[in-house]
Design a protein around this motif. Structure first.
Motif, mmCIF file in Angstrom:
data_model
loop_
_atom_site.group_PDB
_atom_site.id
_atom_site.type_symbol
_atom_site.label_atom_id
_atom_site.label_comp_id
_atom_site.label_asym_id
_atom_site.label_seq_id
_atom_site.Cartn_x
_atom_site.Cartn_y
_atom_site.Cartn_z
ATOM 1 N N THR A 68 0.802 -1.223 0.000
ATOM 2 C CA THR A 68 0.000 0.000 0.000
ATOM 3 C C THR A 68 0.835 1.274 0.000
ATOM 4 N N TYR A 69 2.121 1.176 0.327
ATOM 5 C CA TYR A 69 2.986 2.364 0.342
ATOM 6 C C TYR A 69 3.738 2.557 -0.971
ATOM 7 N N HIS A 70 3.727 1.579 -1.846
ATOM 8 C CA HIS A 70 4.561 1.629 -3.047
ATOM 9 C C HIS A 70 4.248 2.829 -3.932
ATOM 10 N N PHE A 71 2.976 3.042 -4.191
ATOM 11 C CA PHE A 71 2.559 4.064 -5.150
ATOM 12 C C PHE A 71 3.113 5.441 -4.779
ATOM 13 N N ASP A 72 2.923 5.846 -3.529
ATOM 14 C CA ASP A 72 3.368 7.184 -3.111
ATOM 15 C C ASP A 72 4.880 7.302 -3.157
ATOM 16 N N TYR A 73 5.582 6.257 -2.743
ATOM 17 C CA TYR A 73 7.044 6.309 -2.772
ATOM 18 C C TYR A 73 7.577 6.319 -4.204
ATOM 19 N N ILE A 74 6.968 5.540 -5.081
ATOM 20 C CA ILE A 74 7.407 5.539 -6.481
ATOM 21 C C ILE A 74 7.216 6.925 -7.086
ATOM 22 N N LYS A 75 6.063 7.529 -6.872
ATOM 23 C CA LYS A 75 5.805 8.865 -7.417
ATOM 24 C C LYS A 75 6.808 9.881 -6.885
ATOM 25 N N ALA A 76 7.065 9.824 -5.596
ATOM 26 C CA ALA A 76 8.013 10.781 -5.009
ATOM 27 C C ALA A 76 9.411 10.591 -5.583
ATOM 28 N N ALA A 77 9.815 9.345 -5.757
ATOM 29 C CA ALA A 77 11.157 9.064 -6.287
ATOM 30 C C ALA A 77 11.276 9.510 -7.738
ATOM 31 N N LEU A 78 10.294 9.193 -8.546
ATOM 32 C CA LEU A 78 10.332 9.598 -9.953
ATOM 33 C C LEU A 78 10.303 11.123 -10.079
ATOM 34 N N ALA A 79 9.494 11.767 -9.240
ATOM 35 C CA ALA A 79 9.412 13.238 -9.274
ATOM 36 C C ALA A 79 10.769 13.859 -8.947
ATOM 37 N N ALA A 80 11.561 13.149 -8.126
ATOM 38 C CA ALA A 80 12.884 13.646 -7.746
ATOM 39 C C ALA A 80 13.967 13.227 -8.739
ATOM 40 N N GLY A 81 13.563 12.566 -9.821
ATOM 41 C CA GLY A 81 14.525 12.184 -10.851
ATOM 42 C C GLY A 81 15.316 10.929 -10.536
ATOM 43 N N LYS A 82 14.770 10.063 -9.682
ATOM 44 C CA LYS A 82 15.478 8.848 -9.293
ATOM 45 C C LYS A 82 14.917 7.637 -10.041
ATOM 46 N N ALA A 94 -4.240 -1.281 -11.287
ATOM 47 C CA ALA A 94 -3.732 -0.888 -12.604
ATOM 48 C C ALA A 94 -3.747 0.619 -12.793
ATOM 49 N N ARG A 95 -4.684 1.301 -12.172
ATOM 50 C CA ARG A 95 -4.732 2.760 -12.303
ATOM 51 C C ARG A 95 -3.461 3.394 -11.736
ATOM 52 N N GLN A 96 -3.038 2.919 -10.574
ATOM 53 C CA GLN A 96 -1.788 3.403 -10.007
ATOM 54 C C GLN A 96 -0.615 3.068 -10.924
ATOM 55 N N PHE A 97 -0.610 1.839 -11.441
ATOM 56 C CA PHE A 97 0.499 1.426 -12.303
ATOM 57 C C PHE A 97 0.605 2.332 -13.518
ATOM 58 N N ASP A 98 -0.502 2.589 -14.175
ATOM 59 C CA ASP A 98 -0.467 3.409 -15.387
ATOM 60 C C ASP A 98 0.095 4.796 -15.109
ATOM 61 N N GLU A 99 -0.204 5.337 -13.920
ATOM 62 C CA GLU A 99 0.284 6.676 -13.586
ATOM 63 C C GLU A 99 1.796 6.686 -13.413
ATOM 64 N N VAL A 100 2.336 5.698 -12.674
ATOM 65 C CA VAL A 100 3.790 5.705 -12.457
ATOM 66 C C VAL A 100 4.540 5.277 -13.715
ATOM 67 N N GLN A 101 3.942 4.421 -14.523
ATOM 68 C CA GLN A 101 4.579 4.053 -15.788
ATOM 69 C C GLN A 101 4.709 5.282 -16.687
ATOM 70 N N LYS A 102 3.668 6.080 -16.761
ATOM 71 C CA LYS A 102 3.703 7.295 -17.574
ATOM 72 C C LYS A 102 4.748 8.269 -17.047
ATOM 73 N N MET A 103 4.819 8.415 -15.722
ATOM 74 C CA MET A 103 5.822 9.310 -15.132
ATOM 75 C C MET A 103 7.234 8.865 -15.502
ATOM 76 N N ALA A 104 7.501 7.567 -15.367
ATOM 77 C CA ALA A 104 8.836 7.048 -15.665
ATOM 78 C C ALA A 104 9.206 7.275 -17.126
ATOM 79 N N GLN A 105 8.241 7.038 -18.013
ATOM 80 C CA GLN A 105 8.508 7.220 -19.430
ATOM 81 C C GLN A 105 8.749 8.686 -19.761
ATOM 82 N N GLU A 106 7.961 9.586 -19.198
ATOM 83 C CA GLU A 106 8.118 11.009 -19.476
ATOM 84 C C GLU A 106 9.448 11.549 -18.963
ATOM 85 N N LYS A 107 9.935 10.990 -17.855
ATOM 86 C CA LYS A 107 11.178 11.466 -17.257
ATOM 87 C C LYS A 107 12.393 10.642 -17.691
ATOM 88 N N HIS A 108 12.156 9.671 -18.562
ATOM 89 C CA HIS A 108 13.233 8.806 -19.069
ATOM 90 C C HIS A 108 13.986 8.131 -17.920
#
Length: 322
Positions: A68-82, A94-108
């Motif tokens: 249950t903590y993965h989504f928020d931590y993944i978003k925070a890490a990707l937002a910080a460029g990690k 899947a809704r959470q997955f699609d959001e973090v997948q898009k973030m990762a792709q946009e930030k390379h």
């Protein structure tokens, strides 16, 4: 590293063994945090994971917390460029997955899910065998995962608030195994479930089918031990993989001749090195700038798991909060 549980201990050892370094670790339990850091020779400790994520010396965030903590931590890490390596289940829907997948792709950035079977060397040999047509047309995948958890309604494995149940805890392995041998994402699902008294799935049977009419049959349980066994069957033979999350061997049976079977064994890798294979692959993904298609498989797995839960009518309390 976020989290200091048993899998974090294994991963810290793996990183330290593979030309890497655990620079910082975070946990809300200060006693466990300090003990972990001392044991694994980690320089920095953080009670606040967000502050660790923002540390400019950190390149990769490894997440080993409850689902249950993965989504928020993944978003925070990707937002910080990690870059992020997250234990399964990478997200709870899947809704959470699609959001973090898009973030990762946009930030390379690289985002990878901790399924050991993605990284065990013997699987490349199996995929090469299938690509060469040695098993003919793949028709059917059968895969089991049964875990005997102690009867404890308060344990996280059976806690609905923590995304408990067999599907997210062990079903991801079975689904990832099946999906990697199917030509496309399944679009038809038949399933039945037995619920535990807390409302999570205790055991289930799941049948998947895709546009190519390939099928996968899965059996999951949290209260009955099963062999971790996967079978991939084609028109010319089948391959059996035991202990498939950390497999080191695959038994091939060729059945093209109806009167005589032929057998072959493929071997590769060491089960005790499973997390080291993950570390090496994560380093390689970052160096080459792509993940060999692993996140795409995880995408399909996340959507399959959602479809199964929807068929059961099983909702987690946080499903509509995102």
């Amino acid at each position: 590293m976020i989290g200091t549980g048993w899998i974090a201990h294994e991963m810290a050892d793996a990183i330290n063994d593979v030309d890497g370094e655990v620079y910082a670790v975070s946990d809300v339990n200060e006693e466990m945090l300090n003990k972990f850091a001392a044991e694994k020779h980690i320089q920095k400790t953080y009670l606040d994971a967000q502050k660790m994520i923002e540390d400019p010396k950190v390149d990769i965030i490894y997440i080993a917390t409850p689902h249950t903590y993965h989504f928020d931590y993944i978003k925070a890490a990707l937002a910080a460029g990690k870059h992020v390596f997250c234990e399964k289940a990478i997200t709870v829907n899947a809704r959470q997955f699609d959001e973090v997948q898009k973030m990762a792709q946009e930030k390379h950035l690289i985002l990878t899910e901790g399924f050991t079977l993605y990284h065990m060397p013997v699987y490349k040999q199996v995929h090469d065998l299938i690509a060469n047509g040695d098993l003919g047309q793949i028709k059917l995948v059968q895969v089991n995962f049964g875990s005997l958890k102690d009867y404890d309604p308060k344990n996280r494995f059976f806690n609905k608030d923590l995304a408990g149940g067999a599907l997210l805890d062990i079903g991801g392995y079975a689904t990832a195994f099946a999906r990697q041998f199917l030509a496309s994402q399944p679009n038809a699902i038949s399933t039945t479930v037995k619920f535990f008294e807390t409302g999570v799935d205790e055991q289930s049977g799941i049948i998947l089918k895709n546009d190519q009419e390939q099928m996968a049959v899965m059996a999951l349980s949290m209260r009955a031990k099963q062999p971790k066994r996967g079978v991939v069957s084609g028109t010319k033979g089948y391959v059996e993989i035991n202990n498939y999350p950390r497999a080191t061997a695959a038994e091939i049976t060729y059945t093209g001749d109806a009167h005589q079977e032929q057998h072959q064994t493929l071997t590769g890798g060491d089960a005790d090195q499973a997390l080291r294979y993950e570390v090496r692959d994560m380093q390689r993904y970052i160096e080459q700038g792509h993940d060999d298609g692993q996140l795409a498989i995880s995408h399909d797995v996340a959507h399959i798991l959602d479809s199964v839960r929807n068929a059961w009518g099983m909702k987690y309390p946080f499903d509509n909060e995102d």
